[in-house]
Enzyme design. Structure first.
Site, PDB file in Angstrom:
ATOM      1  N   THR A  72      38.150  39.766  46.520  1.00 59.67           N
ATOM      2  CA  THR A  72      39.596  39.802  46.257  1.00 59.67           C
ATOM      3  C   THR A  72      40.312  38.891  47.244  1.00 59.67           C
ATOM      4  OG1 THR A  72      39.461  42.064  45.405  1.00 59.67           O
ATOM      5  CG2 THR A  72      41.631  41.319  46.139  1.00 59.67           C
ATOM      6  N   GLN A 170      30.218  38.228  40.225  1.00 49.17           N
ATOM      7  CA  GLN A 170      29.213  38.963  39.440  1.00 49.17           C
ATOM      8  C   GLN A 170      27.943  38.145  39.237  1.00 49.17           C
ATOM      9  OE1 GLN A 170      29.105  42.070  38.612  1.00 49.17           O
ATOM     10  NE2 GLN A 170      31.202  42.719  38.989  1.00 49.17           N
ATOM     11  N   SER A 190      30.971  38.441  46.873  1.00 50.45           N
ATOM     12  CA  SER A 190      31.173  39.702  47.580  1.00 50.45           C
ATOM     13  C   SER A 190      29.830  40.413  47.742  1.00 50.45           C
ATOM     14  CB  SER A 190      32.141  40.564  46.762  1.00 50.45           C
ATOM     15  OG  SER A 190      32.505  41.703  47.489  1.00 50.45           O
ATOM     16  N   ALA A 191      29.509  40.808  48.994  1.00 51.50           N
ATOM     17  CA  ALA A 191      28.162  41.311  49.287  1.00 51.50           C
ATOM     18  C   ALA A 191      27.830  42.617  48.574  1.00 51.50           C
ATOM     19  CB  ALA A 191      28.009  41.491  50.799  1.00 51.50           C
ATOM     20  N   HIS A 192      28.842  43.475  48.343  1.00 51.38           N
ATOM     21  CA  HIS A 192      28.506  44.797  47.797  1.00 51.38           C
ATOM     22  C   HIS A 192      28.084  44.747  46.321  1.00 51.38           C
ATOM     23  CE1 HIS A 192      32.250  45.955  45.481  1.00 51.38           C
ATOM     24  NE2 HIS A 192      32.777  45.003  46.232  1.00 51.38           N
ATOM     25  N   THR A 228      39.012  38.479  64.054  1.00 52.50           N
ATOM     26  CA  THR A 228      37.665  38.699  64.593  1.00 52.50           C
ATOM     27  C   THR A 228      36.671  38.926  63.462  1.00 52.50           C
ATOM     28  OG1 THR A 228      38.639  39.669  66.554  1.00 52.50           O
ATOM     29  CG2 THR A 228      36.302  40.167  66.148  1.00 52.50           C
ATOM     30  N   CYS A 316      38.567  48.385  38.111  1.00 47.88           N
ATOM     31  CA  CYS A 316      39.931  48.318  38.610  1.00 47.88           C
ATOM     32  C   CYS A 316      40.937  48.745  37.557  1.00 47.88           C
ATOM     33  CB  CYS A 316      40.240  46.897  39.072  1.00 47.88           C
ATOM     34  SG  CYS A 316      38.955  46.283  40.155  1.00 47.88           S
TER      35      CYS A 316
HETATM   36  N1  PMP Z   1      35.790  39.288  40.957  1.00 46.62           N
HETATM   37  C1  PMP Z   1      34.978  39.939  40.121  1.00 46.62           C
HETATM   38  C2  PMP Z   1      34.443  39.221  38.910  1.00 46.62           C
HETATM   39  C3  PMP Z   1      34.614  41.260  40.377  1.00 46.62           C
HETATM   40  O1  PMP Z   1      33.807  41.901  39.535  1.00 46.62           O
HETATM   41  C4  PMP Z   1      35.133  41.903  41.536  1.00 46.62           C
HETATM   42  C5  PMP Z   1      34.767  43.337  41.863  1.00 46.62           C
HETATM   43  N2  PMP Z   1      35.176  44.268  40.892  1.00 46.62           N
HETATM   44  C6  PMP Z   1      35.988  41.176  42.376  1.00 46.62           C
HETATM   45  C7  PMP Z   1      36.283  39.870  42.056  1.00 46.62           C
HETATM   46  C8  PMP Z   1      36.574  41.800  43.616  1.00 46.62           C
HETATM   47  O2  PMP Z   1      35.598  41.964  44.595  1.00 46.62           O
HETATM   48  P1  PMP Z   1      35.820  42.813  45.924  1.00 46.62           P
HETATM   49  O3  PMP Z   1      35.534  44.220  45.561  1.00 46.62           O
HETATM   50  O4  PMP Z   1      34.841  42.301  46.888  1.00 46.62           O
HETATM   51  O5  PMP Z   1      37.204  42.575  46.400  1.00 46.62           O
END
Ligand code: PMP
Length: 379
Positions: A72, A170, A190-192, A228, A316
């Site tokens: 994000t 993704q 995004s790592a998660h 940081t 979301c």
């Molecule tokens: N872009 C896409 C295509 C996603 O699927 C997501 C996560 N739902 C995000 C951006 C946002 O990622 P983050 O949770 O790391 O902010």
């Protein structure tokens, strides 16, 4: 009843090996990477090694990788930072994640013109009929709700010199991603989403690209994202990406066969249903299906009670119970739009998990269908 987690596009579990790699940087090498003393130097070494490793795995130079808190933030940084001053023309796909759509809406309110690319019924974007002359183009690599993979290479060529941002959140860790070969200006991850920690991501940014920072007050990361840095989170991102890349072929084969098993099972026991997005050619992790006649929120609740975790549209938008803007942009009929459930897979699942999930989903769908006339009579 064991819960079954089918919401891996929302987030994935952290792998123990990733936690093992991160832990020393959280507990022992806790110095501030900007400090000149030994504690700081050790943290900095971890941070910069992680930057080098992650950049190399993505076909980028280390100085092109800016760590962020996630995708994000990376999307916001790219869109506000590369769009220049209004008035200007921005071009984007309408199937982007809200963390791209909302900044574009803000830019439109600030005086930019935003034009949306056409999308076909499978969720694939094309530039047909759109003028490429733009200040910035934004198209994602793989879609969070359908798994559709966009022709980013071809679109970047079409954009011919315009700055191009690609949200690859993704895709990274699930398909080969080479930053320079894609030909884009910036790319977010995004790592998660690939079994790394939450709270860390990255923006890849081409050498020479002029980025206006979003935050001010520190010299870190060449001022592009001051504050940081967390060596532990950066090391976690790099370790998770390394594992994902080394294990990619096996994971993809596993997930592809789980997807086929799930679709076959659902067609056999929960018909009628329709598949949203591409049957072939997309990322196999996503199974977006609609059960026309049902309401997605009722199905989600029933599945939660039955121990199956999934999502309606993107995570979301599921809280707000609004129909998915992605499916809407694909032009799916209302009955399909309002009954869409997204199951998203990982290679940690087994065929037995899928069989049990299909059994629970089919039971919930049948029960809701039986109740349908009564529920409709009450409306
Ligand atoms: N872009 C896409 C295509 C996603 O699927 C997501 C996560 N739902 C995000 C951006 C946002 O990622 P983050 O949770 O790391 O902010």
């Amino acid at each position: 009843m064991d819960p079954i987690y089918l919401d891996n596009n929302a987030t994935t579990p952290l792998l123990p090996a990733v936690w093992d790699a991160m832990r020393p940087y959280a507990v022992e090498a806790y110095g501030n990477p900007a400090s000149a003393h030994a504690f700081g130097r050790r943290a900095r070494r971890g941070l910069e090694d992680a930057r080098e490793q992650a950049a190399a795995l993505l076909g980028a130079h280390p100085d092109e990788l800016v760590f962020t808190s996630g995708a994000t933030e990376a999307n916001n940084l790219a869109l506000f930072g590369l769009s220049g001053d209004p008035p200007g023309r921005l071009v984007a796909s309408p199937v982007e994640h809200p963390s791209v759509i909302e900044p574009l809406n803000q830019l439109a309110a600030a005086g930019f013109t935003v034009e949306w690319l056409p999308v076909d019924g499978q969720g694939v974007v094309s530039p047909a009929g759109i003028n490429p002359a733009a200040g910035l183009v934004a198209v994602m690599l793989a879609n969070h709700e359908t798994g559709a993979v966009q022709p980013v290479c071809a679109l970047a060529e079409w954009a011919d010199g315009a700055a191009f941002h690609c949200d690859a959140t993704q895709a990274v860790g699930k398909m080969p991603v080479h930053f320079h070969e894609l030909g884009v200006t910036s790319l977010s991850l995004s790592a998660h989403k690939f079994h790394g920690p939450k709270g860390v991501g990255a923006l890849l940014l081409r050498r020479g690209a002029k980025l206006r920072p979003r935050t001010w007050g520190g010299h870190q990361q060449a001022g592009r994202r001051p504050g940081t840095e967390s060596a532990a989170l950066a090391v976690g991102l790099a370790a998770a990406l390394d594992l994902a890349c080394r294990d990619m072929q096996r994971r993809t084969t596993v997930v592809r066969s789980l997807r086929e098993r799930m679709l076959t099972g659902l067609h056999g026991s929960a018909a009628p249903l329709t598949l949203n997005g591409p049957a072939e050619g997309g990322l196999p992790h996503t199974v977006s299906v609609s059960f026309p006649g049902l309401k997605a929120d009722a199905l989600l609740m029933a599945l939660d009670l039955a121990g199956v975790a999934c999502s309606a549209g993107s995570a979301c938008s599921s809280g707000s119970l609004l129909p998915s803007p992605v499916l809407r942009a694909m032009g799916v009929p209302d009955a399909v739009l309002h009954s869409a459930a997204r199951f998203s897979l990982s290679a940690l699942l087994t065929p037995a998990d899928i069989d049990e999930a299909v059994r629970r989903i089919a039971a919930a769908v049948r029960r809701l269908r039986q109740n349908l006339p009564a529920a409709q009579a009450r409306d």
